[in-house]
Write a protein that holds these residues in place. Structure first.
Motif, PDB file in Angstrom:
ATOM      1  N   CYS A  11       0.861  -1.182   0.000  1.00 56.72           N
ATOM      2  CA  CYS A  11       0.000   0.000   0.000  1.00 56.72           C
ATOM      3  C   CYS A  11       0.898   1.233   0.000  1.00 56.72           C
ATOM      4  O   CYS A  11       2.114   1.122   0.041  1.00 56.72           O
ATOM      5  N   GLY A  12       0.274   2.382  -0.002  1.00 63.40           N
ATOM      6  CA  GLY A  12       1.015   3.625   0.141  1.00 63.40           C
ATOM      7  C   GLY A  12       1.142   3.987   1.611  1.00 63.40           C
ATOM      8  O   GLY A  12       0.205   3.766   2.387  1.00 63.40           O
ATOM      9  N   LEU A  13       2.272   4.524   2.000  1.00 66.06           N
ATOM     10  CA  LEU A  13       2.457   4.964   3.375  1.00 66.06           C
ATOM     11  C   LEU A  13       1.398   5.997   3.753  1.00 66.06           C
ATOM     12  O   LEU A  13       0.884   5.992   4.871  1.00 66.06           O
ATOM     13  N   VAL A  91       5.282 -12.827  10.994  1.00 66.11           N
ATOM     14  CA  VAL A  91       5.512 -11.410  10.716  1.00 66.11           C
ATOM     15  C   VAL A  91       6.452 -11.339   9.516  1.00 66.11           C
ATOM     16  O   VAL A  91       7.218 -12.271   9.255  1.00 66.11           O
ATOM     17  N   TYR A  92       6.374 -10.246   8.785  1.00 62.81           N
ATOM     18  CA  TYR A  92       7.097 -10.136   7.528  1.00 62.81           C
ATOM     19  C   TYR A  92       7.955  -8.866   7.491  1.00 62.81           C
ATOM     20  O   TYR A  92       7.561  -7.836   8.036  1.00 62.81           O
ATOM     21  N   PRO A  93       9.102  -8.947   6.807  1.00 61.93           N
ATOM     22  CA  PRO A  93       9.948  -7.761   6.653  1.00 61.93           C
ATOM     23  C   PRO A  93       9.231  -6.662   5.862  1.00 61.93           C
ATOM     24  O   PRO A  93       8.498  -6.947   4.916  1.00 61.93           O
ATOM     25  N   VAL A  94       9.463  -5.421   6.286  1.00 63.73           N
ATOM     26  CA  VAL A  94       8.861  -4.251   5.635  1.00 63.73           C
ATOM     27  C   VAL A  94       9.972  -3.279   5.273  1.00 63.73           C
ATOM     28  O   VAL A  94      10.910  -3.091   6.045  1.00 63.73           O
ATOM     29  N   LYS A  95       9.850  -2.662   4.114  1.00 63.17           N
ATOM     30  CA  LYS A  95      10.719  -1.530   3.802  1.00 63.17           C
ATOM     31  C   LYS A  95       9.885  -0.460   3.122  1.00 63.17           C
ATOM     32  O   LYS A  95       8.870  -0.762   2.487  1.00 63.17           O
ATOM     33  N   ILE A  96      10.309   0.778   3.308  1.00 59.67           N
ATOM     34  CA  ILE A  96       9.596   1.925   2.760  1.00 59.67           C
ATOM     35  C   ILE A  96      10.466   2.526   1.661  1.00 59.67           C
ATOM     36  O   ILE A  96      11.650   2.800   1.876  1.00 59.67           O
ATOM     37  N   VAL A 101       4.875   1.138   0.671  1.00 53.32           N
ATOM     38  CA  VAL A 101       5.157   0.186   1.737  1.00 53.32           C
ATOM     39  C   VAL A 101       5.343  -1.165   1.056  1.00 53.32           C
ATOM     40  O   VAL A 101       4.420  -1.676   0.420  1.00 53.32           O
ATOM     41  N   LEU A 102       6.544  -1.701   1.169  1.00 57.04           N
ATOM     42  CA  LEU A 102       6.872  -2.966   0.529  1.00 57.04           C
ATOM     43  C   LEU A 102       7.014  -4.049   1.588  1.00 57.04           C
ATOM     44  O   LEU A 102       7.622  -3.828   2.642  1.00 57.04           O
ATOM     45  N   VAL A 103       6.444  -5.227   1.308  1.00 56.47           N
ATOM     46  CA  VAL A 103       6.457  -6.337   2.252  1.00 56.47           C
ATOM     47  C   VAL A 103       7.005  -7.563   1.538  1.00 56.47           C
ATOM     48  O   VAL A 103       6.647  -7.851   0.405  1.00 56.47           O
ATOM     49  N   SER A 104       7.865  -8.288   2.247  1.00 57.15           N
ATOM     50  CA  SER A 104       8.352  -9.572   1.749  1.00 57.15           C
ATOM     51  C   SER A 104       7.629 -10.672   2.499  1.00 57.15           C
ATOM     52  O   SER A 104       7.529 -10.630   3.733  1.00 57.15           O
ATOM     53  N   LEU A 105       7.122 -11.645   1.785  1.00 54.90           N
ATOM     54  CA  LEU A 105       6.416 -12.751   2.431  1.00 54.90           C
ATOM     55  C   LEU A 105       7.383 -13.765   3.051  1.00 54.90           C
ATOM     56  O   LEU A 105       6.966 -14.758   3.618  1.00 54.90           O
ATOM     57  N   THR A 106       8.677 -13.473   2.992  1.00 61.84           N
ATOM     58  CA  THR A 106       9.655 -14.264   3.721  1.00 61.84           C
ATOM     59  C   THR A 106       9.459 -13.938   5.198  1.00 61.84           C
ATOM     60  O   THR A 106       9.510 -12.779   5.594  1.00 61.84           O
ATOM     61  N   GLN A 107       9.220 -14.958   6.018  1.00 62.52           N
ATOM     62  CA  GLN A 107       8.924 -14.705   7.426  1.00 62.52           C
ATOM     63  C   GLN A 107      10.168 -14.316   8.197  1.00 62.52           C
ATOM     64  O   GLN A 107      11.230 -14.874   7.994  1.00 62.52           O
TER      65      GLN A 107
END
Length: 109
Positions: A11-13, A91-96, A101-107
């Motif tokens: 999504c967008g921040l 829980v998943y890694p997040v970076k902006i 808002v970017l999410v990796s489905l790597t736990q």
């Protein structure tokens, strides 16, 4: 050797309200994205105790509460803080990047 993490736009921040979970689906996985205490977190959106969307619950003290039975999960670790839930949720890694808002489905846990 571990494959590199692939980050997907969640999504967008600017779409996130403080302490208000936003449910998104990434590659068929329900994820709750939460902005709280100056950070953004991504946690699996289904309670480990009951098949209930965590994004419908409330956020407080870096925890998201399942509205049905009151179990709360730490947004950093996914661990439940009390009964009736006994199993953590991923829980998943997040970076902006900019407003993304970017999410990796790597736990992470």
């Amino acid at each position: 050797m571990t494959a590199p993490s692939t980050f997907l736009r969640a999504c967008g921040l600017s779409e996130l309200e403080e302490d208000t979970p936003k449910r998104v689906e990434l590659d068929g996985t329900p994820v709750s994205v939460v902005k709280t205490e100056g950070e953004v977190f991504a946690i699996y959106d289904i309670c480990s105790h009951a098949n209930v969307s965590l994004s419908e619950g409330e956020v407080e003290d870096c925890q998201i509460e399942c509205w049905l039975h009151g179990s709360a999960f730490d947004l950093r670790t996914g661990k439940p803080s009390g009964l009736p839930a006994t199993r953590p949720v991923p829980v998943y890694p997040v970076k902006i990047e900019g407003d993304d808002v970017l999410v990796s489905l790597t736990q992470e846990s």
